[in-house]
Scaffold this motif. Structure first.
Motif, mmCIF file in Angstrom:
data_model
loop_
_atom_site.group_PDB
_atom_site.id
_atom_site.type_symbol
_atom_site.label_atom_id
_atom_site.label_comp_id
_atom_site.label_asym_id
_atom_site.label_seq_id
_atom_site.Cartn_x
_atom_site.Cartn_y
_atom_site.Cartn_z
ATOM 1 N N MET A 111 0.843 -1.172 0.000
ATOM 2 C CA MET A 111 0.000 0.000 0.000
ATOM 3 C C MET A 111 0.895 1.244 0.000
ATOM 4 O O MET A 111 1.890 1.307 0.715
ATOM 5 N N THR A 112 0.553 2.213 -0.772
ATOM 6 C CA THR A 112 1.324 3.450 -0.880
ATOM 7 C C THR A 112 1.496 4.105 0.484
ATOM 8 O O THR A 112 0.623 4.031 1.340
ATOM 9 N N ALA A 113 2.645 4.727 0.677
ATOM 10 C CA ALA A 113 2.932 5.468 1.908
ATOM 11 C C ALA A 113 3.496 6.829 1.520
ATOM 12 O O ALA A 113 3.919 7.042 0.372
ATOM 13 N N TYR A 114 3.499 7.733 2.487
ATOM 14 C CA TYR A 114 3.904 9.102 2.213
ATOM 15 C C TYR A 114 4.823 9.625 3.305
ATOM 16 O O TYR A 114 4.666 9.291 4.477
ATOM 17 N N ALA A 115 5.757 10.459 2.915
ATOM 18 C CA ALA A 115 6.548 11.259 3.840
ATOM 19 C C ALA A 115 6.026 12.681 3.689
ATOM 20 O O ALA A 115 5.987 13.224 2.573
ATOM 21 N N LEU A 116 5.582 13.264 4.791
ATOM 22 C CA LEU A 116 5.012 14.609 4.783
ATOM 23 C C LEU A 116 5.843 15.489 5.703
ATOM 24 O O LEU A 116 6.107 15.117 6.845
ATOM 25 N N ALA A 117 6.273 16.627 5.198
ATOM 26 C CA ALA A 117 7.011 17.590 6.010
ATOM 27 C C ALA A 117 6.309 18.937 5.960
ATOM 28 O O ALA A 117 5.878 19.381 4.891
ATOM 29 N N HIS A 118 6.181 19.551 7.120
ATOM 30 C CA HIS A 118 5.668 20.920 7.240
ATOM 31 C C HIS A 118 6.860 21.740 7.709
ATOM 32 O O HIS A 118 7.323 21.587 8.842
ATOM 33 N N LEU A 119 7.383 22.572 6.835
ATOM 34 C CA LEU A 119 8.647 23.263 7.080
ATOM 35 C C LEU A 119 8.454 24.762 7.237
ATOM 36 O O LEU A 119 7.603 25.364 6.584
ATOM 37 N N HIS A 120 9.287 25.335 8.091
ATOM 38 C CA HIS A 120 9.246 26.769 8.374
ATOM 39 C C HIS A 120 10.599 27.372 8.007
ATOM 40 O O HIS A 120 11.485 27.467 8.852
ATOM 41 N N PRO A 121 10.777 27.750 6.750
ATOM 42 C CA PRO A 121 12.082 28.272 6.326
ATOM 43 C C PRO A 121 12.378 29.637 6.926
ATOM 44 O O PRO A 121 11.479 30.396 7.265
ATOM 45 N N GLN A 122 13.646 29.909 7.031
ATOM 46 C CA GLN A 122 14.110 31.231 7.444
ATOM 47 C C GLN A 122 13.912 32.188 6.276
ATOM 48 O O GLN A 122 13.802 31.760 5.127
ATOM 49 N N PRO A 123 13.872 33.495 6.537
ATOM 50 C CA PRO A 123 13.680 34.453 5.438
ATOM 51 C C PRO A 123 14.705 34.300 4.318
ATOM 52 O O PRO A 123 14.379 34.458 3.156
ATOM 53 N N THR A 124 15.926 33.963 4.680
ATOM 54 C CA THR A 124 16.967 33.712 3.692
ATOM 55 C C THR A 124 17.442 32.278 3.877
ATOM 56 O O THR A 124 17.891 31.909 4.965
ATOM 57 N N LEU A 125 17.333 31.476 2.841
ATOM 58 C CA LEU A 125 17.741 30.077 2.939
ATOM 59 C C LEU A 125 19.255 29.952 2.940
ATOM 60 O O LEU A 125 19.946 30.601 2.155
ATOM 61 N N HIS A 126 19.743 29.103 3.806
ATOM 62 C CA HIS A 126 21.174 28.809 3.895
ATOM 63 C C HIS A 126 21.594 28.003 2.667
ATOM 64 O O HIS A 126 20.807 27.232 2.114
#
Length: 116
Positions: free
Chosen positions: A1-16
């Motif tokens: 059965m299909t599975a998922y990786a889910l991420a809820h991310l909060h980036p900084q104003p400027t990405l490293h």
């Protein structure tokens, strides 16, 4: 059965720069496990409740492949490039089978609760 990786991310104003390197390298870590992006960095169209940040959704053939990808040496080698510079939450989710009916699930849960 299909599975998922889910991420809820909060980036900084400027990405490293490490985050860009992580993005450049992640697909190669997913390929051996059949992973593919369904959503990547998408800002949601909020229709209920408060939300901040963006989302990533990756599909895998099954939960074992999703777990194996996350634990793989290749992915672990790049993970800190993201986690050191972006806060967020990541989870693995089981999908539902073809023909899934939420009403049937509700019936089973209702019956289990009534018998408890």
């Amino acid at each position: 059965m299909t599975a998922y990786a889910l991420a809820h991310l909060h980036p900084q104003p400027t990405l490293h720069d490490d985050v860009f390197t992580y993005m450049e390298r992640i697909q190669a870590t997913m390929d051996p496990f059949g992973g593919r992006f369904l959503v990547h960095g998408s800002l949601p169209e909020v229709i209920e409740g408060p939300v901040d940040g963006g989302y990533v959704l990756i599909e895998f053939p099954d939960i074992d492949k999703a777990r194996a990808w996350y634990k793989s040496d290749a992915y672990q080698a790049i993970l800190a490039m993201r986690t050191d510079h972006m806060e967020g939450t990541a989870v693995l989710l089981h999908g539902v089978p073809d023909g899934y009916d939420a009403a049937t699930t509700a019936e089973h849960l209702r019956n289990a609760q009534a018998g408890a």
